[in-house]
Design a protein around this motif. Structure first.
Motif, PDB file in Angstrom:
ATOM      1  N   VAL A   1       0.824  -1.201   0.000  1.00 17.18           N
ATOM      2  CA  VAL A   1       0.000   0.000   0.000  1.00 17.18           C
ATOM      3  C   VAL A   1       0.863   1.258   0.000  1.00 17.18           C
ATOM      4  O   VAL A   1       0.570   2.240  -0.684  1.00 17.18           O
TER       5      VAL A   1
ATOM      6  N   PHE B   1      -6.283  -4.623   3.496  1.00 16.17           N
ATOM      7  CA  PHE B   1      -5.623  -3.514   2.795  1.00 16.17           C
ATOM      8  C   PHE B   1      -4.652  -4.001   1.730  1.00 16.17           C
ATOM      9  O   PHE B   1      -4.359  -3.280   0.777  1.00 16.17           O
ATOM     10  N   THR B   2      -4.152  -5.242   1.858  1.00 18.97           N
ATOM     11  CA  THR B   2      -3.180  -5.733   0.875  1.00 18.97           C
ATOM     12  C   THR B   2      -3.827  -6.126  -0.444  1.00 18.97           C
ATOM     13  O   THR B   2      -3.148  -6.225  -1.464  1.00 18.97           O
TER      14      THR B   2
ATOM     15  N   ARG C   1      -6.999  -4.719  -1.438  1.00 13.61           N
ATOM     16  CA  ARG C   1      -8.121  -3.805  -1.663  1.00 13.61           C
ATOM     17  C   ARG C   1      -8.315  -3.509  -3.141  1.00 13.61           C
ATOM     18  O   ARG C   1      -9.428  -3.547  -3.666  1.00 13.61           O
ATOM     19  N   SER C   2      -7.223  -3.209  -3.837  1.00 11.80           N
ATOM     20  CA  SER C   2      -7.342  -2.861  -5.258  1.00 11.80           C
ATOM     21  C   SER C   2      -7.720  -4.082  -6.095  1.00 11.80           C
ATOM     22  O   SER C   2      -8.483  -3.978  -7.060  1.00 11.80           O
TER      23      SER C   2
END
Length: 316
Positions: A123, A259-260, A262-263
């Motif tokens: 991130v 969060f790792t 998310r994309s």
């Protein structure tokens, strides 16, 4: 019981000279840490007699002997040892308070050494060019490590660690809670099917993260319901990049920090499984924290970088 600490901002007369009480205390701390009056004098760029005079003034003020002096060395008395420990804490806090106050008016420049947990770097690293563009006088020295390195020994200004810690030498600020998701690639799910219950996870190949606080047991929680599932698979790893790469390549299911990926979830590269459940392979807090050494205080460049991290992890 040791002497009571009483710090005054006043300067008072002693032996016909003006003496700074806090300065005397700092000099005493220097003598203890340097091991001798002469070494403390070199640190302070003053004379041995001046150092001895300040320590004597402090002892007279407190009414106790703080140091046993010999021709070869000095040693702390019992009240001296107690006073040193408490005074060092107060002086460190005062130094931190001064640094934090002055940091608001200090330019963001110079070298900032940071150590990032590998999973968090996925991130942080893509966002660094924009951060450095806003602060052109700042130079970042970035290390990646899943170990909790000694920040002071490795001269690290800011670390990004997983999991909270109780350590008075470290200041921690949480960036994101320990939210995890189960993911798989569309190709894997097309071949093996999509699990509709936690129990069906046992029929799938699970990529397992190894570590001292992690288990082969995934705990699913929904309201008051809790389901523990023992998982199996043909790949184990102790690094997040291997875990993520294996899931992306279609090898199986994995529990990942939200969060790792998310994309990847947003663009459909990965699919979340059983989103109605909270899931974790450990009972330990594994939130992401920004940490820095308490003794150094928060400099302006440290504050700016941590604020950048907080904003980055709060983005949807």
């Amino acid at each position: 019981m040791g002497p009571t600490l009483h710090f005054s901002v006043q300067r008072k007369e002693w032996g016909g000279q003006i003496v700074d009480e806090l300065g005397n205390i700092k000099t005493f701390i220097d003598v203890v840490e340097c091991g001798s009056f002469s070494a403390a004098a070199r640190r302070k760029d003053t004379t041995v007699s001046s150092v001895a005079r300040q320590v004597k003034a402090l002892e007279d003020e407190l009414g106790v002997r703080l140091l046993n002096r010999t021709t070869r060395s000095n040693s702390l008395t019992e009240p001296g040892a107690n006073f040193y420990e408490r005074a060092r804490t107060v002086v460190t806090e005062l130094r931190s308070a001064k640094q934090e106050a002055s940091s608001f008016q200090t330019t963001v420049k110079g070298l900032l050494r940071v150590c990032l947990r590998i999973s968090a770097s996925r991130v942080i690293l893509p966002a660094l060019p924009a951060f450095l563009e806003r602060h052109p006088d700042l130079v970042l020295d970035v290390m990646l490590s899943d170990e909790r390195l000694d920040l002071v020994a490795h001269k690290v200004d800011v670390g990004v660690w997983l999991g909270h810690l109780e350590d008075s030498r470290i200041v921690a600020r949480r960036l994101t809670p320990s939210k995890r998701v189960i993911c798989a690639s569309p190709a894997y799910l097309a071949k093996r099917g999509v699990p509709s219950t936690p129990q069906e996870i046992t029929q799938h190949n699970c990529i397992i993260y190894q570590g001292s606080i992690y288990q082969d047991l995934w705990r699913f929680t929904k309201g008051d319901e809790q389901i523990d599932v023992t998982v199996h698979g043909n790949l184990r790893t102790n690094t997040s990049p291997v875990l993520v790469a294996a899931v992306l390549s279609g090898m199986g299911l994995a529990v990942l920090q939200e969060f790792t990926v998310r994309s990847a979830l947003a663009d459909g590269t990965l699919k979340q499984i059983l989103p109605e459940y909270e899931v974790s392979p450990t009972d330990v807090d594994t939130g992401v924290y920004a940490v820095y050494p308490n003794a150094r205080g928060m400099t302006r460049k440290t504050r700016v970088f941590i604020d950048f991290l907080v904003d980055l992890f709060r983005r949807p």
